[in-house]
Scaffold this active site. Sequence first.
Site, short mmCIF file in Angstrom:
data_model
loop_
_atom_site.label_atom_id
_atom_site.label_comp_id
_atom_site.label_asym_id
_atom_site.label_seq_id
_atom_site.Cartn_x
_atom_site.Cartn_y
_atom_site.Cartn_z
N GLY A 271 17.27 29.89 85.48
CA GLY A 271 17.53 29.10 84.28
C GLY A 271 17.82 29.99 83.08
O GLY A 271 18.92 30.54 82.93
N GLY A 272 16.83 30.17 82.22
CA GLY A 272 16.99 30.91 80.96
C GLY A 272 17.70 32.25 81.11
O GLY A 272 18.58 32.59 80.30
N GLY B 264 10.59 27.73 83.12
CA GLY B 264 10.67 27.91 81.67
C GLY B 264 9.35 28.27 81.01
O GLY B 264 9.20 28.18 79.80
N GLU C 227 13.71 18.53 86.57
CA GLU C 227 13.93 17.90 85.26
C GLU C 227 14.61 16.54 85.43
O GLU C 227 14.36 15.61 84.67
CB GLU C 227 14.75 18.84 84.36
CG GLU C 227 13.90 20.02 83.88
CD GLU C 227 14.68 21.30 83.62
OE1 GLU C 227 15.90 21.27 83.53
OE2 GLU C 227 14.00 22.35 83.51
N GLU D 85 11.35 25.44 93.58
CA GLU D 85 11.05 25.69 92.16
C GLU D 85 9.73 25.03 91.78
O GLU D 85 9.69 23.82 91.50
CB GLU D 85 12.16 25.10 91.28
CG GLU D 85 13.52 25.70 91.52
CD GLU D 85 14.42 25.56 90.29
OE1 GLU D 85 14.98 26.59 89.87
OE2 GLU D 85 14.55 24.45 89.74
N SER E 217 11.24 31.04 86.18
CA SER E 217 11.00 32.27 85.41
C SER E 217 11.41 33.55 86.14
O SER E 217 10.74 34.58 86.02
CB SER E 217 9.53 32.34 84.95
OG SER E 217 9.23 31.23 84.12
N HIS F 223 17.01 18.38 90.73
CA HIS F 223 16.23 19.31 89.92
C HIS F 223 15.00 18.58 89.37
O HIS F 223 15.08 17.39 89.05
CB HIS F 223 17.10 19.86 88.78
CG HIS F 223 16.44 21.01 88.08
ND1 HIS F 223 15.44 20.84 87.16
CD2 HIS F 223 16.62 22.35 88.20
CE1 HIS F 223 15.04 22.04 86.74
NE2 HIS F 223 15.74 22.97 87.36
N ASN G 27 21.53 28.29 86.50
CA ASN G 27 21.52 26.88 86.08
C ASN G 27 21.44 26.90 84.56
O ASN G 27 20.38 27.17 84.00
CB ASN G 27 20.31 26.16 86.70
CG ASN G 27 20.15 24.74 86.15
OD1 ASN G 27 21.03 24.22 85.47
ND2 ASN G 27 19.02 24.12 86.45
N TRP G 28 22.57 26.64 83.94
CA TRP G 28 22.60 26.72 82.46
C TRP G 28 21.90 25.54 81.79
O TRP G 28 21.70 25.55 80.59
CB TRP G 28 24.07 26.77 81.98
CG TRP G 28 24.72 28.11 82.16
CD1 TRP G 28 24.15 29.26 82.64
CD2 TRP G 28 26.08 28.45 81.82
NE1 TRP G 28 25.05 30.29 82.64
CE2 TRP G 28 26.25 29.81 82.14
CE3 TRP G 28 27.16 27.74 81.30
CZ2 TRP G 28 27.46 30.48 81.94
CZ3 TRP G 28 28.37 28.40 81.11
CH2 TRP G 28 28.51 29.75 81.42
N LYS G 29 21.58 24.50 82.57
CA LYS G 29 20.98 23.29 81.99
C LYS G 29 21.86 22.77 80.84
O LYS G 29 23.08 22.92 80.91
CB LYS G 29 19.53 23.56 81.58
CG LYS G 29 18.73 24.17 82.75
CD LYS G 29 17.25 24.24 82.55
CE LYS G 29 16.60 24.83 83.80
NZ LYS G 29 15.14 24.90 83.71
P1 13P Z 1 13.81 29.19 84.28
O1 13P Z 1 14.44 30.33 85.04
O2 13P Z 1 14.25 29.10 82.86
O3 13P Z 1 12.32 29.17 84.46
O4 13P Z 1 14.36 27.84 84.98
C1 13P Z 1 14.31 27.72 86.35
C2 13P Z 1 15.10 26.54 86.73
O5 13P Z 1 14.71 25.40 86.48
C3 13P Z 1 16.39 26.75 87.41
O6 13P Z 1 16.88 25.58 87.94
#
Ligand code: 13P
Length: 250
Positions: free
Chosen positions: A233-234, A172, A96, A166, A212, A94, A9-11
Amino acid sequence: MRRKVIAGNWKMNMLPNEAISMITELTPLVKDSENEVVLCVPYTDLFYALLTAQDTNIKIGAQNMHFEEKGAYTGEVSGPMLKSIGVEYVIIGHSERRQYFAETDETVNKKIKAAFANDLKPIVCVGESLDEKEAGKTAEIITNQTKLALEGLTNEQVRNTIIAYEPIWAIGTGKTATSEDANNSIKCIRSKIAEIYGNDVAQDVIIQYGGSVKSSNAKELFETSDIDGGLIGGASLKAEEFSKIVNYNK
Ligand code: 13P
């Protein structure tokens, strides 16, 4: 045996040229993986990502969609729009989006139905906050979110829904749930699905862990009984690091 789905997930990251470079670099690194590889990219990268990933085993997803097919919804993107360019997956609900964009269990449910109506595979996110975790409410929160998300779906649709557990406090932050805790939470989600839709259906649902995940902890998490891959994510922004997560079992 359920397959493992490793989704990035590149956000709100990556310009088209960066997306093209990343996917070009990733392609040879994951081409022999038996795990399903998905990248959920910003809308503005979708077309470039789809072209770059053509004829590879990398599948492309969006990060959100609207539940209506078309109309006066300025700034929104619909299921038919995603489908028309060849998108296969879409992340829905998600944390967020729930936190910053007023996404609710009700809109999540509508979006999942719209995803299926347009032949898109939904990756549905559930997870508890730190306060909820500390109050001992994790199981209650995540099973309730799952129940509301899936309400009114057919057994076949539930079977084809991917759920991403999640925990919000792990996103993050560098704090990962222990593999045992994450596996137990995912077992709770699976039991809830079994209670409503039957054990046969529940045993087929892919349930990922996200929060993470990195190459150093992927193996331990994904080798548990119930974690069927991850939503990353990251660590999905760099081809080499992401490929190591995809290839955790090599
Ligand atoms: P991180 O892997 O950066 O913690 O993000 C997880 C996430 O929200 C994937 O959708």
